[in-house]
Design an enzyme around this catalytic site. Structure first.
Site, PDB file in Angstrom:
ATOM      1  CE  LYS A  58      -4.289  -1.708   2.074  1.00  0.00           C
ATOM      2  NZ  LYS A  58      -5.289  -1.475   3.132  1.00  0.00           N
ATOM      3  CG  ASP A  94      -9.444   0.233   2.931  1.00  0.00           C
ATOM      4  OD1 ASP A  94     -10.393  -0.500   2.593  1.00  0.00           O
ATOM      5  OD2 ASP A  94      -8.258  -0.140   2.931  1.00  0.00           O
ATOM      6  N   GLY A 117      -5.114   0.203  17.507  1.00  0.00           N
ATOM      7  CA  GLY A 117      -4.357  -0.184  16.329  1.00  0.00           C
ATOM      8  C   GLY A 117      -3.561   0.980  15.762  1.00  0.00           C
ATOM      9  CG  MET A 121      -8.002  -0.775   8.127  1.00  0.00           C
ATOM     10  SD  MET A 121      -8.540  -0.308   6.474  1.00  0.00           S
ATOM     11  CE  MET A 121     -10.323  -0.272   6.699  1.00  0.00           C
TER      12      MET A 121
END
Length: 259
Positions: A58, A94, A117, A121
């Protein structure tokens, strides 16, 4: 097509089902590669219309592209490439999907959030939250360097452990609860779930993680990772084809892709 370190089948089944339903002359295939530059060159040279990009590509793909859409520029992460006559533009669907879901669920931007996190993402989710007006947030991450950097960039607080923290909006952006070794684990403890109002888990498989099951049982509003997966795939589909499927066609394709 898609490029991933570990190709799955959901994207292929979702896109190909929509192509069939709409009678479009497209085919979607999943690949992995050890030569990212060569793969991107192939997209350009062969006129491949678009490509989904998953970990670990990514960020590494960015220097190989011609332009970035604001959705990818904002977080320096690409999950979609669109080829317009040899010009490759990177997008992050996303980010788009998360912003849309927050709006669809009418989540008040004044709602304090606690996000667990700090990976790729998480960057998309935090950016979507912040750009959606969510100013009061805390990032919880074991990776001190990545978590602190992400929190600093978006003006959020940072913590390495829960220490009794909770918030009205809890967001899991870790593999906790995903099919595999952490499948039975809770992303947030039951007391935090009991104190929240909205539970958001980006884990897509399974669609109902232990965290979301606990939230449902406690009567909380839930946003699923499966919804993120479908919406980001729909955004990709529209950018590749210029065609917008009906909600019924999207639901059909999503159900087909799960089987």
């Amino acid at each position: 097509m898609s490029l991933s370190g570990r190709p799955g089948h959901f994207g292929s089944r979702f896109h190909n089902r929509l192509y069939a339903l709409l009678g479009l002359d497209y085919v979607y295939k999943a690949f992995t590669t050890t030569d990212l530059a060569g793969a991107i060159g192939g997209i350009r040279a062969l006129g491949i219309r678009g490509c989904a990009v998953s970990m670990p590509f990514k960020e590494a793909v960015i220097p190989l592209l011609d332009a970035l859409d604001p959705s990818a520029q904002a977080i320096k992460s690409v999950n979609t490439i669109v080829n317009d006559d040899g010009r490759l533009t990177g997008f992050n669907t996303d980010y788009v999907a998360v912003r849309r879901l927050l709006t669809e669920h009418a989540v008040d931007p004044a709602t304090p959030c606690l996000l667990r996190g700090s990976g790729g993402m998480a960057k998309a989710v935090v950016a979507a939250l912040r750009d959606g007006g969510f100013r009061n947030g805390t990032i919880l991450a074991r990776n001190t360097q990545a978590g602190a950097a992400l929190a600093e960039r978006y003006g959020y607080a940072f913590a390495t452990d829960l220490d009794g923290r909770t918030a009205p909006l809890l967001v899991n952006v870790t593999p906790i609860g995903m099919d595999g070794p952490d499948a039975d684990a809770l992303a947030f403890p039951l007391d935090a779930v009991a104190a929240c109002a909205i539970a958001f888990d980006v884990v897509a498989l399974p669609a109902r993680t232990p965290f979301l099951v606990a939230a449902e049982r406690a009567g909380k509003s839930c946003i699923t990772g499966h919804a993120v997966l479908v919406l980001q795939g729909l955004e990709q589909f529209i950018r590749y084809t210029g065609v917008t499927p009906t909600p019924e066609q999207v639901a059909d394709a999503a159900a087909y892709a799960r089987t």
